[in-house]
Design a protein around this motif. Sequence first.
Motif, PDB file in Angstrom:
ATOM      1  N   HIS A   1       9.468  -1.783   5.343  1.00 25.87           N
ATOM      2  CA  HIS A   1       9.308  -2.576   6.554  1.00 25.87           C
ATOM      3  C   HIS A   1       9.390  -4.081   6.237  1.00 25.87           C
ATOM      4  N   ARG A   2       8.717  -4.483   5.172  1.00 26.33           N
ATOM      5  CA  ARG A   2       8.750  -5.908   4.800  1.00 26.33           C
ATOM      6  C   ARG A   2      10.146  -6.337   4.371  1.00 26.33           C
ATOM      7  N   ILE A   3      10.819  -5.474   3.607  1.00 26.64           N
ATOM      8  CA  ILE A   3      12.174  -5.821   3.155  1.00 26.64           C
ATOM      9  C   ILE A   3      13.110  -5.947   4.361  1.00 26.64           C
ATOM     10  N   ASP A   4      12.968  -5.018   5.340  1.00 26.60           N
ATOM     11  CA  ASP A   4      13.751  -5.094   6.580  1.00 26.60           C
ATOM     12  C   ASP A   4      13.625  -6.466   7.226  1.00 26.60           C
TER      13      ASP A   4
ATOM     14  N   LYS B   1      13.654  -9.130  -4.528  1.00 27.79           N
ATOM     15  CA  LYS B   1      13.030  -8.745  -5.807  1.00 27.79           C
ATOM     16  C   LYS B   1      11.733  -8.023  -5.472  1.00 27.79           C
ATOM     17  N   ILE B   2      11.533  -6.876  -6.113  1.00 29.06           N
ATOM     18  CA  ILE B   2      10.255  -6.182  -5.915  1.00 29.06           C
ATOM     19  C   ILE B   2       9.454  -6.254  -7.204  1.00 29.06           C
ATOM     20  N   LYS B   3       8.156  -6.138  -7.033  1.00 29.83           N
ATOM     21  CA  LYS B   3       7.271  -6.081  -8.189  1.00 29.83           C
ATOM     22  C   LYS B   3       7.056  -4.613  -8.520  1.00 29.83           C
ATOM     23  N   ILE B   4       7.092  -4.274  -9.817  1.00 27.79           N
ATOM     24  CA  ILE B   4       6.812  -2.900 -10.224  1.00 27.79           C
ATOM     25  C   ILE B   4       5.664  -2.872 -11.225  1.00 27.79           C
ATOM     26  N   LYS B   5       5.044  -1.700 -11.356  1.00 25.23           N
ATOM     27  CA  LYS B   5       4.012  -1.464 -12.370  1.00 25.23           C
ATOM     28  C   LYS B   5       4.046   0.035 -12.644  1.00 25.23           C
ATOM     29  N   PRO B   6       3.451   0.491 -13.751  1.00 23.80           N
ATOM     30  CA  PRO B   6       3.463   1.927 -14.020  1.00 23.80           C
ATOM     31  C   PRO B   6       2.904   2.687 -12.812  1.00 23.80           C
ATOM     32  N   GLY B   7       3.669   3.666 -12.320  1.00 24.01           N
ATOM     33  CA  GLY B   7       3.248   4.421 -11.141  1.00 24.01           C
ATOM     34  C   GLY B   7       3.836   3.892  -9.844  1.00 24.01           C
ATOM     35  N   TRP B   8       4.357   2.679  -9.857  1.00 25.51           N
ATOM     36  CA  TRP B   8       5.047   2.101  -8.676  1.00 25.51           C
ATOM     37  C   TRP B   8       6.376   1.569  -9.198  1.00 25.51           C
ATOM     38  N   ASP B   9       7.284   2.517  -9.536  1.00 23.70           N
ATOM     39  CA  ASP B   9       8.541   2.064 -10.121  1.00 23.70           C
ATOM     40  C   ASP B   9       9.724   2.953  -9.738  1.00 23.70           C
ATOM     41  N   VAL B  10       9.920   4.073 -10.474  1.00 23.63           N
ATOM     42  CA  VAL B  10      11.154   4.851 -10.289  1.00 23.63           C
ATOM     43  C   VAL B  10      11.278   5.414  -8.873  1.00 23.63           C
ATOM     44  N   ASP B  11      10.213   6.040  -8.370  1.00 18.90           N
ATOM     45  CA  ASP B  11      10.284   6.614  -7.018  1.00 18.90           C
ATOM     46  C   ASP B  11      10.495   5.538  -5.963  1.00 18.90           C
ATOM     47  N   VAL B  12       9.862   4.398  -6.170  1.00 19.68           N
ATOM     48  CA  VAL B  12      10.007   3.295  -5.213  1.00 19.68           C
ATOM     49  C   VAL B  12      11.462   2.822  -5.190  1.00 19.68           C
ATOM     50  N   CYS B  13      12.030   2.623  -6.386  1.00 21.04           N
ATOM     51  CA  CYS B  13      13.428   2.164  -6.455  1.00 21.04           C
ATOM     52  C   CYS B  13      14.369   3.194  -5.832  1.00 21.04           C
ATOM     53  N   ARG B  14      14.089   4.484  -6.055  1.00 23.69           N
ATOM     54  CA  ARG B  14      14.951   5.531  -5.485  1.00 23.69           C
ATOM     55  C   ARG B  14      14.927   5.461  -3.963  1.00 23.69           C
ATOM     56  N   LYS B  15      13.733   5.359  -3.403  1.00 21.80           N
ATOM     57  CA  LYS B  15      13.620   5.298  -1.934  1.00 21.80           C
ATOM     58  C   LYS B  15      14.264   4.030  -1.369  1.00 21.80           C
TER      59      LYS B  15
ATOM     60  N   ASP C   1       0.824  -1.215   0.000  1.00 26.16           N
ATOM     61  CA  ASP C   1       0.000   0.000   0.000  1.00 26.16           C
ATOM     62  C   ASP C   1       0.857   1.264   0.000  1.00 26.16           C
ATOM     63  N   THR C   2       1.983   1.214   0.712  1.00 27.91           N
ATOM     64  CA  THR C   2       2.867   2.391   0.772  1.00 27.91           C
ATOM     65  C   THR C   2       4.318   1.930   0.665  1.00 27.91           C
ATOM     66  N   VAL C   3       5.210   2.865   0.317  1.00 30.28           N
ATOM     67  CA  VAL C   3       6.636   2.520   0.247  1.00 30.28           C
ATOM     68  C   VAL C   3       7.153   2.181   1.646  1.00 30.28           C
TER      69      VAL C   3
END
Length: 369
Positions: free
Chosen positions: A147-150, A161-175, A140-142
Amino acid sequence: MKIEQIELLLLELPYVHFFETSFGRERDRTFILVKAYSEGICGYGEVVAAQAPLYSYETTSTAWLILKEYLIPLVKTNTISDPRDFSRLAGKYKGHPMAKAGLELALWDLEGKRKQQPLWKIYGGTKQEILSGVSVGIQDTVDDLIHRIDEFLAEGYGRIKIKIKPGWDVDVCRKLRQEFPGILLQADANGGYTIADMGTLKSLDDFGLQMLEQPFPAYDLWDHSRLQKEMKTPLCLDESADSAESVRKALEMESCRIINIKVGRVGGIQEAIKIHDFCLEKDTPVWCGGMLESGIGRAHNLHLASLPNFRLHNDLSASKRYYKEDLIDPAIDITPQGTILVPNDPGIGVVPVEERIKKATLKQEVFKF
Ligand code: OSB
Ligand code: MG
């Protein structure tokens, strides 16, 4: 071997946590177990098709139909002295690789148990333990994702490995890169993008991803080739790599530099090993993908992943990452070194718990020969 009986079971198991990809969010998994009996021994296989045709066109209903009307009759009317015989016979039918693989895997488990050998030995595996990795769905949120990755890193997973989709990609990877600068990180798009998204995908090059998995749809080797020419990050094909022939074309076109092997997607162990061997010859690394299998399907994957060219971290995680109560005992776990031991007992080398299978069963059909 004389097969006396085959059983199909439709099971439903709830996930410990929802799983979201570019095609949607799921809270449980419906799948088919195949049981094949010969002289008092039972072999188990798992059909990885899901309830809906989202990852590929196959579903639990289509696989059930194909097994019942075409594949199980092949076993009834022919002498199968080796699972390879089944694989060859099944090859005359077009498509439906997950249905074919599920039955072939049950025959392999039976073969291993009859020969008193673990499957990794029969397949020519060389590794006693394999590199684990975890595939983390869209959250639901980055912050939830961090938290899950931790938690997974604390459990010892060597690659995220993370799942990405349009709108959940570049900003997520940056953070994620700010939070976890040094980890092995890769992204899987499950074919959610088109060539019009080239700019977004190219900007993922900034995050040192180990690979970008399947940005475009399965049929689209050409656009993968165009993108790979413009990206430093290696592309990896999952959905597109449906046979050794497709893999040859993908490597010739430079559509990717890495191949994900899933036995269900390619129609069985025969084809999976063919892809493995071809990639080894071309010096292209492979790793073993997963379909959130129960312990039965995952044990099969462990044996396959013991082959020498499985050089990268696999989508193989501990039982408790997927299901509260896995179908096998003992459960699969990861070592403090972030690896998973390949079972050494005959066949799949793990023990399915019939009582748990029964509890999860929605429907069952028995075929006696
Ligand atoms: O694309 O790898 C995929 C799960 C279901 C369908 C497709 C995929 C996945 C995963 C899960 O990423 C991997 C696993 O089983 O751990
Ligand atoms: Mg994938």
